[in-house]
Motif scaffolding. Structure first.
Motif, PDB file in Angstrom:
ATOM      1  N   TYR A 136       0.852  -1.181   0.000  1.00 39.73           N
ATOM      2  CA  TYR A 136       0.000   0.000   0.000  1.00 39.73           C
ATOM      3  C   TYR A 136       0.893   1.239   0.000  1.00 39.73           C
ATOM      4  CZ  TYR A 136      -3.347   3.434   1.605  1.00 39.73           C
ATOM      5  OH  TYR A 136      -4.133   4.539   1.696  1.00 39.73           O
ATOM      6  N   PRO A 137       0.635   2.262  -0.775  1.00 40.38           N
ATOM      7  CA  PRO A 137      -0.549   2.567  -1.559  1.00 40.38           C
ATOM      8  C   PRO A 137      -0.447   2.188  -3.041  1.00 40.38           C
ATOM      9  CG  PRO A 137       0.761   4.553  -1.348  1.00 40.38           C
ATOM     10  CD  PRO A 137       1.506   3.442  -0.629  1.00 40.38           C
ATOM     11  N   ASN A 138       0.565   1.409  -3.414  1.00 41.54           N
ATOM     12  CA  ASN A 138       0.758   1.065  -4.829  1.00 41.54           C
ATOM     13  C   ASN A 138       0.262  -0.336  -5.164  1.00 41.54           C
ATOM     14  OD1 ASN A 138       2.118   3.552  -5.301  1.00 41.54           O
ATOM     15  ND2 ASN A 138       3.883   2.689  -4.269  1.00 41.54           N
ATOM     16  N   ASN A 139      -0.596  -0.895  -4.344  1.00 41.47           N
ATOM     17  CA  ASN A 139      -1.067  -2.264  -4.500  1.00 41.47           C
ATOM     18  C   ASN A 139      -2.163  -2.423  -5.547  1.00 41.47           C
ATOM     19  OD1 ASN A 139      -2.493  -0.729  -2.284  1.00 41.47           O
ATOM     20  ND2 ASN A 139      -3.974  -2.329  -2.743  1.00 41.47           N
ATOM     21  N   TRP A 140      -2.776  -1.364  -5.979  1.00 45.36           N
ATOM     22  CA  TRP A 140      -3.986  -1.422  -6.775  1.00 45.36           C
ATOM     23  C   TRP A 140      -3.751  -1.679  -8.263  1.00 45.36           C
ATOM     24  CZ3 TRP A 140      -4.590   2.323 -10.555  1.00 45.36           C
ATOM     25  CH2 TRP A 140      -3.694   3.402 -10.477  1.00 45.36           C
ATOM     26  N   LYS A 141      -2.557  -1.407  -8.786  1.00 45.82           N
ATOM     27  CA  LYS A 141      -2.342  -1.503 -10.229  1.00 45.82           C
ATOM     28  C   LYS A 141      -1.242  -2.496 -10.566  1.00 45.82           C
ATOM     29  CE  LYS A 141      -1.688   1.182 -14.405  1.00 45.82           C
ATOM     30  NZ  LYS A 141      -1.488   2.491 -14.988  1.00 45.82           N
ATOM     31  N   GLY A 142      -1.596  -3.447 -11.437  1.00 44.36           N
ATOM     32  CA  GLY A 142      -0.629  -4.412 -11.938  1.00 44.36           C
ATOM     33  C   GLY A 142      -0.281  -4.080 -13.379  1.00 44.36           C
ATOM     34  N   GLU A 143       0.064  -5.101 -14.138  1.00 48.64           N
ATOM     35  CA  GLU A 143       0.424  -4.912 -15.544  1.00 48.64           C
ATOM     36  C   GLU A 143      -0.727  -5.341 -16.453  1.00 48.64           C
ATOM     37  OE1 GLU A 143       3.893  -7.306 -15.992  1.00 48.64           O
ATOM     38  OE2 GLU A 143       5.048  -6.148 -14.553  1.00 48.64           O
ATOM     39  N   ASN A 144      -0.732  -4.825 -17.665  1.00 49.60           N
ATOM     40  CA  ASN A 144      -1.693  -5.225 -18.700  1.00 49.60           C
ATOM     41  C   ASN A 144      -3.151  -5.053 -18.280  1.00 49.60           C
ATOM     42  OD1 ASN A 144       0.498  -6.062 -20.360  1.00 49.60           O
ATOM     43  ND2 ASN A 144       0.579  -7.976 -19.203  1.00 49.60           N
ATOM     44  N   GLY A 145      -3.450  -3.964 -17.594  1.00 49.49           N
ATOM     45  CA  GLY A 145      -4.834  -3.691 -17.219  1.00 49.49           C
ATOM     46  C   GLY A 145      -5.335  -4.484 -16.032  1.00 49.49           C
ATOM     47  N   PHE A 146      -4.451  -5.045 -15.255  1.00 45.92           N
ATOM     48  CA  PHE A 146      -4.831  -5.818 -14.074  1.00 45.92           C
ATOM     49  C   PHE A 146      -4.902  -4.891 -12.863  1.00 45.92           C
ATOM     50  CE2 PHE A 146      -3.826  -8.441 -10.359  1.00 45.92           C
ATOM     51  CZ  PHE A 146      -4.760  -9.456 -10.513  1.00 45.92           C
ATOM     52  N   TYR A 147      -6.036  -4.877 -12.183  1.00 46.49           N
ATOM     53  CA  TYR A 147      -6.234  -4.033 -11.010  1.00 46.49           C
ATOM     54  C   TYR A 147      -6.660  -4.887  -9.817  1.00 46.49           C
ATOM     55  CZ  TYR A 147      -6.519  -0.181 -14.381  1.00 46.49           C
ATOM     56  OH  TYR A 147      -6.263   0.729 -15.363  1.00 46.49           O
ATOM     57  N   CYS A 148      -6.282  -4.447  -8.621  1.00 46.73           N
ATOM     58  CA  CYS A 148      -6.690  -5.094  -7.370  1.00 46.73           C
ATOM     59  C   CYS A 148      -7.275  -4.035  -6.451  1.00 46.73           C
ATOM     60  CB  CYS A 148      -5.502  -5.712  -6.647  1.00 46.73           C
ATOM     61  SG  CYS A 148      -4.816  -7.157  -7.402  1.00 46.73           S
ATOM     62  N   ALA A 149      -8.475  -4.267  -5.965  1.00 50.29           N
ATOM     63  CA  ALA A 149      -9.071  -3.365  -4.976  1.00 50.29           C
ATOM     64  C   ALA A 149      -9.352  -4.153  -3.711  1.00 50.29           C
ATOM     65  CB  ALA A 149     -10.361  -2.760  -5.517  1.00 50.29           C
ATOM     66  N   GLY A 150      -8.860  -3.661  -2.595  1.00 45.46           N
ATOM     67  CA  GLY A 150      -9.187  -4.245  -1.309  1.00 45.46           C
ATOM     68  C   GLY A 150      -8.332  -5.415  -0.883  1.00 45.46           C
ATOM     69  N   LEU A 151      -7.182  -5.627  -1.499  1.00 46.90           N
ATOM     70  CA  LEU A 151      -6.356  -6.777  -1.133  1.00 46.90           C
ATOM     71  C   LEU A 151      -5.051  -6.384  -0.440  1.00 46.90           C
ATOM     72  CD1 LEU A 151      -6.869  -9.046  -4.263  1.00 46.90           C
ATOM     73  CD2 LEU A 151      -7.981  -9.198  -2.045  1.00 46.90           C
ATOM     74  N   ALA A 152      -4.986  -5.166   0.074  1.00 42.00           N
ATOM     75  CA  ALA A 152      -3.771  -4.708   0.747  1.00 42.00           C
ATOM     76  C   ALA A 152      -3.877  -4.801   2.258  1.00 42.00           C
ATOM     77  CB  ALA A 152      -3.449  -3.275   0.337  1.00 42.00           C
ATOM     78  N   GLY A 153      -5.010  -5.326   2.756  1.00 44.81           N
ATOM     79  CA  GLY A 153      -5.179  -5.443   4.199  1.00 44.81           C
ATOM     80  C   GLY A 153      -5.532  -4.132   4.868  1.00 44.81           C
ATOM     81  N   THR A 154      -6.080  -3.189   4.113  1.00 45.80           N
ATOM     82  CA  THR A 154      -6.436  -1.896   4.679  1.00 45.80           C
ATOM     83  C   THR A 154      -7.945  -1.743   4.852  1.00 45.80           C
ATOM     84  OG1 THR A 154      -6.332  -0.960   2.462  1.00 45.80           O
ATOM     85  CG2 THR A 154      -4.373  -0.698   3.853  1.00 45.80           C
ATOM     86  N   GLY A 155      -8.685  -2.827   4.657  1.00 47.21           N
ATOM     87  CA  GLY A 155     -10.123  -2.837   4.918  1.00 47.21           C
ATOM     88  C   GLY A 155     -10.945  -2.016   3.959  1.00 47.21           C
ATOM     89  N   LEU A 156     -12.126  -1.599   4.429  1.00 48.11           N
ATOM     90  CA  LEU A 156     -13.070  -0.862   3.594  1.00 48.11           C
ATOM     91  C   LEU A 156     -12.503   0.471   3.130  1.00 48.11           C
ATOM     92  CD1 LEU A 156     -16.338  -1.522   5.621  1.00 48.11           C
ATOM     93  CD2 LEU A 156     -15.626  -2.608   3.491  1.00 48.11           C
ATOM     94  N   ILE A 157     -11.766   1.121   4.010  1.00 43.82           N
ATOM     95  CA  ILE A 157     -11.171   2.418   3.655  1.00 43.82           C
ATOM     96  C   ILE A 157     -10.197   2.235   2.491  1.00 43.82           C
ATOM     97  CG2 ILE A 157      -9.735   4.325   4.474  1.00 43.82           C
ATOM     98  CD1 ILE A 157     -10.701   3.509   7.337  1.00 43.82           C
ATOM     99  N   GLY A 158      -9.311   1.254   2.616  1.00 47.29           N
ATOM    100  CA  GLY A 158      -8.326   0.988   1.570  1.00 47.29           C
ATOM    101  C   GLY A 158      -8.976   0.524   0.280  1.00 47.29           C
TER     102      GLY A 158
END
Length: 176
Positions: A136-158
């Motif tokens: 966190y805070p760079n956990n949301w964007k991967g490569e080739n259009g891959f995105y992750c929301a909510g998998l950094a262990g920061t709960g609803l806020i994250g």
């Protein structure tokens, strides 16, 4: 534990957009004390740190009351101290040395993500526990259009912040 109402969580999340975490936590604790009173007489104790700060630091959610507290207050539900040991398969000894017999003992260990098990071919994005490898805070964007929301262990806020970053990124891509 922190016991807070569903509406106070919603208001708290909205206030976090404009106010600091400490201010929002103070307001949540104040409203919780007003609603639930002294919870120590029911076998519970509030932590010194606020509910959202604890969530950010430890990934532990506050207890969101959906009507259970009235059953605790009335005595229908009893809050017991931490489990110390199990004797003879059905007798539970608690930290206060009191013993109770139960027909069933169920351990509820909380939520655990399984994304890494069903989303194949993305080992570079996830740890073995299913959380994002990028911190966190760079956990949301991967490569080739891959995105992750909510998998950094920061709960609803994250998860909400991740979702906003993803939406902004997609908007930038389609606006070119």
């Amino acid at each position: 534990i922190h016991i807070i109402s569903k509406w106070s969580v919603t208001i708290g999340l909205l206030l976090l957009k404009k106010l600091s975490l400490n201010v929002v936590d103070s307001l949540l604790v104040w409203s919780s004390k007003l609603m639930y009173g002294d919870i120590t007489k029911y076998g519970m104790q509030r932590p010194k740190e606020g509910p959202f700060l604890i969530k950010v630091k430890t990934n532990k959610y506050p207890v969101i009351d959906m009507g259970v507290f009235k059953n605790i207050k009335s005595g229908k539900i009893q809050v017991l101290p931490a489990l110390k040991r199990i004797k003879n398969g059905d007798e539970v000894v608690f930290e206060n040395e009191k013993c109770y017999q139960f027909d069933a003992i169920i351990f509820a260990t909380g939520f655990r993500t399984s994304t890494h098990l069903w989303l194949q071919g993305n080992d570079c994005y996830f740890n073995k526990d299913g959380t994002a490898k990028s911190m966190y805070p760079n956990n949301w964007k991967g490569e080739n259009g891959f995105y992750c929301a909510g998998l950094a262990g920061t709960g609803l806020i994250g998860a909400a912040m991740d979702a906003q970053k993803i939406a902004d990124d997609i908007f930038k891509l389609i606006s070119k």
